[in-house]
Motif scaffolding. Structure first.
Motif, PDB file in Angstrom:
ATOM      1  N   GLU A  66      -3.844 -46.205  28.670  1.00 53.68           N
ATOM      2  CA  GLU A  66      -4.456 -44.864  28.720  1.00 53.68           C
ATOM      3  C   GLU A  66      -5.119 -44.541  30.060  1.00 53.68           C
ATOM      4  O   GLU A  66      -5.514 -43.399  30.315  1.00 53.68           O
ATOM      5  CB  GLU A  66      -5.466 -44.682  27.571  1.00 53.68           C
ATOM      6  N   THR A  67      -5.243 -45.550  30.938  1.00 57.65           N
ATOM      7  CA  THR A  67      -5.886 -45.290  32.229  1.00 57.65           C
ATOM      8  C   THR A  67      -5.013 -44.365  33.085  1.00 57.65           C
ATOM      9  O   THR A  67      -3.806 -44.574  33.204  1.00 57.65           O
ATOM     10  CB  THR A  67      -6.114 -46.608  32.992  1.00 57.65           C
ATOM     11  N   VAL A  68      -5.654 -43.373  33.687  1.00 53.85           N
ATOM     12  CA  VAL A  68      -4.935 -42.464  34.579  1.00 53.85           C
ATOM     13  C   VAL A  68      -4.891 -43.089  35.971  1.00 53.85           C
ATOM     14  O   VAL A  68      -5.909 -43.571  36.476  1.00 53.85           O
ATOM     15  CB  VAL A  68      -5.639 -41.085  34.641  1.00 53.85           C
ATOM     16  N   LEU A  69      -3.704 -43.102  36.558  1.00 52.86           N
ATOM     17  CA  LEU A  69      -3.514 -43.697  37.879  1.00 52.86           C
ATOM     18  C   LEU A  69      -3.078 -42.592  38.836  1.00 52.86           C
ATOM     19  O   LEU A  69      -2.208 -41.779  38.515  1.00 52.86           O
ATOM     20  CB  LEU A  69      -2.427 -44.773  37.796  1.00 52.86           C
ATOM     21  N   THR A  70      -3.691 -42.556  40.022  1.00 48.05           N
ATOM     22  CA  THR A  70      -3.260 -41.564  41.014  1.00 48.05           C
ATOM     23  C   THR A  70      -3.338 -42.199  42.392  1.00 48.05           C
ATOM     24  O   THR A  70      -3.828 -43.333  42.528  1.00 48.05           O
ATOM     25  CB  THR A  70      -4.103 -40.263  40.921  1.00 48.05           C
ATOM     26  N   ASP A  71      -2.835 -41.511  43.400  1.00 43.40           N
ATOM     27  CA  ASP A  71      -2.886 -42.069  44.753  1.00 43.40           C
ATOM     28  C   ASP A  71      -3.168 -40.954  45.747  1.00 43.40           C
ATOM     29  O   ASP A  71      -3.261 -39.779  45.357  1.00 43.40           O
ATOM     30  CB  ASP A  71      -1.578 -42.791  45.107  1.00 43.40           C
ATOM     31  N   VAL A  72      -3.295 -41.313  47.026  1.00 44.45           N
ATOM     32  CA  VAL A  72      -3.643 -40.343  48.077  1.00 44.45           C
ATOM     33  C   VAL A  72      -2.657 -40.398  49.239  1.00 44.45           C
ATOM     34  O   VAL A  72      -2.914 -39.856  50.319  1.00 44.45           O
ATOM     35  CB  VAL A  72      -5.061 -40.626  48.640  1.00 44.45           C
ATOM     36  N   GLY A  73      -1.540 -41.071  49.041  1.00 42.69           N
ATOM     37  CA  GLY A  73      -0.610 -41.362  50.142  1.00 42.69           C
ATOM     38  C   GLY A  73      -0.031 -40.112  50.789  1.00 42.69           C
ATOM     39  O   GLY A  73       0.234 -39.111  50.120  1.00 42.69           O
TER      40      GLY A  73
ATOM     41  N   LEU B 143       8.021 -46.154  35.349  1.00 43.29           N
ATOM     42  CA  LEU B 143       7.063 -45.166  35.851  1.00 43.29           C
ATOM     43  C   LEU B 143       6.015 -44.900  34.779  1.00 43.29           C
ATOM     44  O   LEU B 143       6.334 -44.303  33.747  1.00 43.29           O
ATOM     45  CB  LEU B 143       7.789 -43.870  36.215  1.00 43.29           C
ATOM     46  N   PRO B 144       4.767 -45.322  35.008  1.00 43.83           N
ATOM     47  CA  PRO B 144       3.737 -45.061  33.988  1.00 43.83           C
ATOM     48  C   PRO B 144       3.547 -43.554  33.821  1.00 43.83           C
ATOM     49  O   PRO B 144       3.420 -42.836  34.810  1.00 43.83           O
ATOM     50  CB  PRO B 144       2.464 -45.693  34.587  1.00 43.83           C
ATOM     51  N   GLN B 145       3.549 -43.088  32.581  1.00 42.35           N
ATOM     52  CA  GLN B 145       3.361 -41.651  32.301  1.00 42.35           C
ATOM     53  C   GLN B 145       2.055 -41.121  32.868  1.00 42.35           C
ATOM     54  O   GLN B 145       1.941 -39.942  33.189  1.00 42.35           O
ATOM     55  CB  GLN B 145       3.331 -41.429  30.789  1.00 42.35           C
ATOM     56  N   ASN B 146       1.070 -42.002  32.930  1.00 46.26           N
ATOM     57  CA  ASN B 146      -0.243 -41.560  33.392  1.00 46.26           C
ATOM     58  C   ASN B 146      -0.424 -41.660  34.897  1.00 46.26           C
ATOM     59  O   ASN B 146      -1.533 -41.548  35.405  1.00 46.26           O
ATOM     60  CB  ASN B 146      -1.341 -42.370  32.689  1.00 46.26           C
ATOM     61  N   PHE B 147       0.672 -41.885  35.615  1.00 50.22           N
ATOM     62  CA  PHE B 147       0.584 -41.896  37.084  1.00 50.22           C
ATOM     63  C   PHE B 147       0.836 -40.487  37.616  1.00 50.22           C
ATOM     64  O   PHE B 147       1.855 -39.861  37.325  1.00 50.22           O
ATOM     65  CB  PHE B 147       1.597 -42.871  37.690  1.00 50.22           C
ATOM     66  N   VAL B 148      -0.116 -39.995  38.426  1.00 49.57           N
ATOM     67  CA  VAL B 148      -0.024 -38.650  39.013  1.00 49.57           C
ATOM     68  C   VAL B 148      -0.047 -38.779  40.536  1.00 49.57           C
ATOM     69  O   VAL B 148      -1.089 -39.053  41.121  1.00 49.57           O
ATOM     70  CB  VAL B 148      -1.211 -37.771  38.563  1.00 49.57           C
ATOM     71  N   PRO B 149       1.098 -38.596  41.194  1.00 47.74           N
ATOM     72  CA  PRO B 149       1.109 -38.719  42.657  1.00 47.74           C
ATOM     73  C   PRO B 149       0.299 -37.581  43.281  1.00 47.74           C
ATOM     74  O   PRO B 149       0.455 -36.429  42.881  1.00 47.74           O
ATOM     75  CB  PRO B 149       2.592 -38.563  43.022  1.00 47.74           C
ATOM     76  N   GLY B 150      -0.540 -37.908  44.256  1.00 53.22           N
ATOM     77  CA  GLY B 150      -1.388 -36.890  44.890  1.00 53.22           C
ATOM     78  C   GLY B 150      -1.529 -37.099  46.384  1.00 53.22           C
ATOM     79  O   GLY B 150      -1.309 -38.203  46.890  1.00 53.22           O
ATOM     80  N   HIS B 151      -1.868 -36.026  47.083  1.00 47.71           N
ATOM     81  CA  HIS B 151      -2.042 -36.124  48.537  1.00 47.71           C
ATOM     82  C   HIS B 151      -3.058 -35.094  49.024  1.00 47.71           C
ATOM     83  O   HIS B 151      -2.772 -33.901  49.033  1.00 47.71           O
ATOM     84  CB  HIS B 151      -0.703 -35.914  49.254  1.00 47.71           C
ATOM     85  N   PRO B 152      -4.230 -35.551  49.459  1.00 48.97           N
ATOM     86  CA  PRO B 152      -5.198 -34.620  50.049  1.00 48.97           C
ATOM     87  C   PRO B 152      -4.773 -34.261  51.472  1.00 48.97           C
ATOM     88  O   PRO B 152      -4.530 -35.147  52.296  1.00 48.97           O
ATOM     89  CB  PRO B 152      -6.504 -35.431  50.072  1.00 48.97           C
ATOM     90  N   ILE B 153      -4.661 -32.949  51.750  1.00 45.21           N
ATOM     91  CA  ILE B 153      -4.244 -32.501  53.092  1.00 45.21           C
ATOM     92  C   ILE B 153      -5.501 -32.378  53.942  1.00 45.21           C
ATOM     93  O   ILE B 153      -5.969 -31.288  54.260  1.00 45.21           O
ATOM     94  CB  ILE B 153      -3.527 -31.144  53.028  1.00 45.21           C
TER      95      ILE B 153
ATOM     96  N   GLN C 246      -2.521 -35.290  34.524  1.00 44.49           N
ATOM     97  CA  GLN C 246      -2.495 -34.376  35.658  1.00 44.49           C
ATOM     98  C   GLN C 246      -3.739 -33.496  35.667  1.00 44.49           C
ATOM     99  O   GLN C 246      -4.337 -33.264  36.716  1.00 44.49           O
ATOM    100  CB  GLN C 246      -1.241 -33.512  35.537  1.00 44.49           C
ATOM    101  N   ARG C 247      -4.137 -33.032  34.486  1.00 42.62           N
ATOM    102  CA  ARG C 247      -5.342 -32.191  34.373  1.00 42.62           C
ATOM    103  C   ARG C 247      -6.570 -32.962  34.841  1.00 42.62           C
ATOM    104  O   ARG C 247      -7.439 -32.441  35.538  1.00 42.62           O
ATOM    105  CB  ARG C 247      -5.515 -31.726  32.928  1.00 42.62           C
ATOM    106  N   LYS C 248      -6.623 -34.224  34.458  1.00 46.98           N
ATOM    107  CA  LYS C 248      -7.784 -35.039  34.825  1.00 46.98           C
ATOM    108  C   LYS C 248      -7.873 -35.228  36.346  1.00 46.98           C
ATOM    109  O   LYS C 248      -8.949 -35.142  36.943  1.00 46.98           O
ATOM    110  CB  LYS C 248      -7.674 -36.401  34.132  1.00 46.98           C
ATOM    111  N   VAL C 249      -6.734 -35.465  36.972  1.00 47.48           N
ATOM    112  CA  VAL C 249      -6.716 -35.675  38.427  1.00 47.48           C
ATOM    113  C   VAL C 249      -7.082 -34.373  39.148  1.00 47.48           C
ATOM    114  O   VAL C 249      -7.819 -34.367  40.135  1.00 47.48           O
ATOM    115  CB  VAL C 249      -5.345 -36.215  38.890  1.00 47.48           C
ATOM    116  N   ARG C 250      -6.583 -33.278  38.594  1.00 44.85           N
ATOM    117  CA  ARG C 250      -6.920 -31.981  39.170  1.00 44.85           C
ATOM    118  C   ARG C 250      -8.436 -31.742  39.142  1.00 44.85           C
ATOM    119  O   ARG C 250      -9.048 -31.354  40.150  1.00 44.85           O
ATOM    120  CB  ARG C 250      -6.201 -30.888  38.381  1.00 44.85           C
TER     121      ARG C 250
END
Ligand SMILES: NC(=O)c1ccc[n+]([C@@H]2O[C@H](COP(=O)([O-])OP(=O)(O)OC[C@H]3O[C@@H](n4cnc5c(N)ncnc54)[C@H](OP(=O)(O)O)[C@@H]3O)[C@@H](O)[C@H]2O)c1
Ligand SMILES: NC(=O)c1ccc[n+]([C@@H]2O[C@H](COP(=O)([O-])OP(=O)(O)OC[C@H]3O[C@@H](n4cnc5c(N)ncnc54)[C@H](OP(=O)(O)O)[C@@H]3O)[C@@H](O)[C@H]2O)c1
Lengths: 285, 285
Positions: A89-96, A113-123, A157-161
């Motif tokens: 249930e842990t949400v996983l994200t990244d900043v690459g 691919l874990p369903q709870n993985f949300v790829p992310g990138h801060p510009i 995705q909502r959580k990462v947002r």
């Protein structure tokens, strides 16, 4: 309300996120893990993290969200380690800075691919790296792009947002391939031009002299050539095709400019420079 | 002590020089001439010049020093006008970003090279042009390069040197061809890359979107693409060979980078980026 967040990689970006979350009112616990123990100690002493663990599995235990903020090339090995200890249930994200290769690395590490993985990138970024360069305001008003893929959990995705919004960012979704193409043009290409220009100049005769006469604009123009060489090597290796494509277009345009100069074609030059100035002034005020 | 100085071209550079001289304690009279009568009026109202003349010969009458601060392409016609009215003893200098072509223009205009002509170039600038953009501090601590040629009067050269020192600059002499080569690499090339990058990006699909995702570094990197298109057209036309040479070297280096990326040569990429970062950090603190 997230009660515990774990940062894997407590460097400039990871540290800035922790500081930004605190500034944004995040009250959960922030746990750090990094291969650099001194970075962890510094982060603890300066209040960036609440505690750290010396092993990734201990670090992610009980975490609601785990943020991967190491260089992109480290992601696969970290995921291989997390494979057997990260809770479903842990949400996983990244900043690459690249997304296609991160998804490949996550899949390779987890074997799926874990369903709870949300790829992310801060510009948002800086030339300096390391926890000392972290700042709470780095993401304020800046965009963060999420590139969910088929199967990504909408709830994750909502959580990462919400997390990035708490850090002050404006969050947008984008198709993964599109992200890598757009960033190749707007970020990777300019960095490569800056590195190449500086390298090109420093090979010229007496480079001390060359740089002595470089005027004011040159300093700004080449600032991004002070960025971390390892990060940029990784970006080049992991976003190869999109970067080669952007380079190709640029080289073609530069060739056109060379030809106009060689031909003494003032009308063409004026048109080219006027269009560029207009675009620049329109988009960057 | 210079009692009267005339500015031909009362724009950003000419106006800044006048303001800088005043700030440096220059007490002589400053007379302006420009084809743009509004610029002259503004300069007069804001105290940048003491008076103006509507004809170049009237403007230079009785002047000890005349500074040509128009675009380079205007120099020949102005010299043709001054040919029959400029006093033999008047010192003439200019501020053009290229020097070979200015000397050719002065020779063409006067029908000979006046001994009292001292080619000069302040290595300081701005993206904005026009008298409104003039500032008294523009030249403080910045280099001014003089490129005397065979026959240039040593006394005239000394006078021009003192003038720029009064404006706060550090003055150096350089061989004319060398100036044009060094500036092609350190100033003209970066400007052309910035213009080309912006042009290249704005041709991509939805350029609004492209620029929306351009990160912080991009703004600095492309600032110089806001420079005056006419000035840069002129620079390209008047320093063609040196610019083509610099472009050639750069294109060659960029090609090498492309190849390293295509080959996935991480070692080569790291070496390239590390060297560039080292040079940049060494020369621009
Ligand atoms: N810098 C930017 O402007 C920027 C902007 C947007 C996104 N990003 C992305 O953000 C990520 C991190 O960049 P950054 O600037 O924060 O880098 P950084 O300041 O160097 O931080 C990265 C941290 O991760 C650690 N680390 C490296 N390998 C590890 C591993 N296998 N396990 C655990 N920790 C490891 C590093 O330790 P060591 O010091 O021992 O290597 C360092 O403490 C990159 O993926 C980059 O693409 C960067
Ligand atoms: N801008 C920089 O960063 C920089 C740096 C170093 C050196 N320079 C050199 O400085 C020179 C002037 O640049 P600037 O930025 O000061 O330009 P600017 O602000 O546009 O000023 C030039 C002035 O000269 C006037 N002019 C044009 N043609 C003329 C003519 N035939 N007779 C009389 N006046 C005329 C212009 O009037 P209109 O407005 O009617 O054209 C304008 O008022 C250029 O040669 C450039 O190479 C510039």
């Amino acid at each position: 309300m997230i009660e515990r967040l774990t940062l894997i990689g407590v460097g400039m970006i990871g540290g800035s996120l922790a500081l930004a979350l605190r500034q944004g009112g995040f009250c959960g616990e922030i746990v750090g893990y990094d291969r650099d123990i001194q970075a962890l100690q510094k982060a603890l002493e300066s209040g960036v993290i609440d505690r750290y663990a010396e092993d990734p599995c201990a670090a992610v235990s009980g975490a609601e969200v785990v943020v991967l903020a190491t260089p992109v090339r480290a992601v696969e090995a970290i995921c291989r380690t997390l494979r057997d200890c990260l809770a479903e249930e842990t949400v996983l994200t990244d900043v690459g800075s690249v997304k296609g290769d991160v998804v490949r690395a996550v899949v390779a590490g987890f074997g799926r691919l874990p369903q709870n993985f949300v790829p992310g990138h801060p510009i948002a970024g800086k030339e300096r790296s390391g926890i000392e360069a972290a700042s709470a305001d780095l993401f304020v008003g800046r965009r963060v792009i999420l590139t969910p893929v088929a199967g990504t959990s909408a709830q994750a995705q909502r959580k990462v947002r919400l997390l990035w919004e708490c850090a002050g960012s404006v969050v947008e979704d984008m198709a993964l391939e599109h992200h890598d193409e757009v960033l190749a043009a707007t970020s990777h290409l300019p960095h490569l031009l800056a590195f190449t220009l500086v390298a090109s100049l420093s090979r010229l005769g007496e480079s001390d002299e060359i740089f002595r006469y470089a005027a004011g604009g040159f300093r700004d123009f080449t600032r991004i050539a002070s960025s971390d060489p390892i990060m940029w090597r990784d970006v080049c290796l992991s976003n190869r095709d999109a970067i080669l494509n952007a380079l190709n277009h640029f080289e073609h345009d530069l060739q056109g400019l060379s030809e106009a100069i060689a031909a003494g074609d003032g009308r063409r030059l004026l048109e080219l420079f006027s269009n560029a100035k207009r675009s620049r002034d329109r988009f960057c005020h």
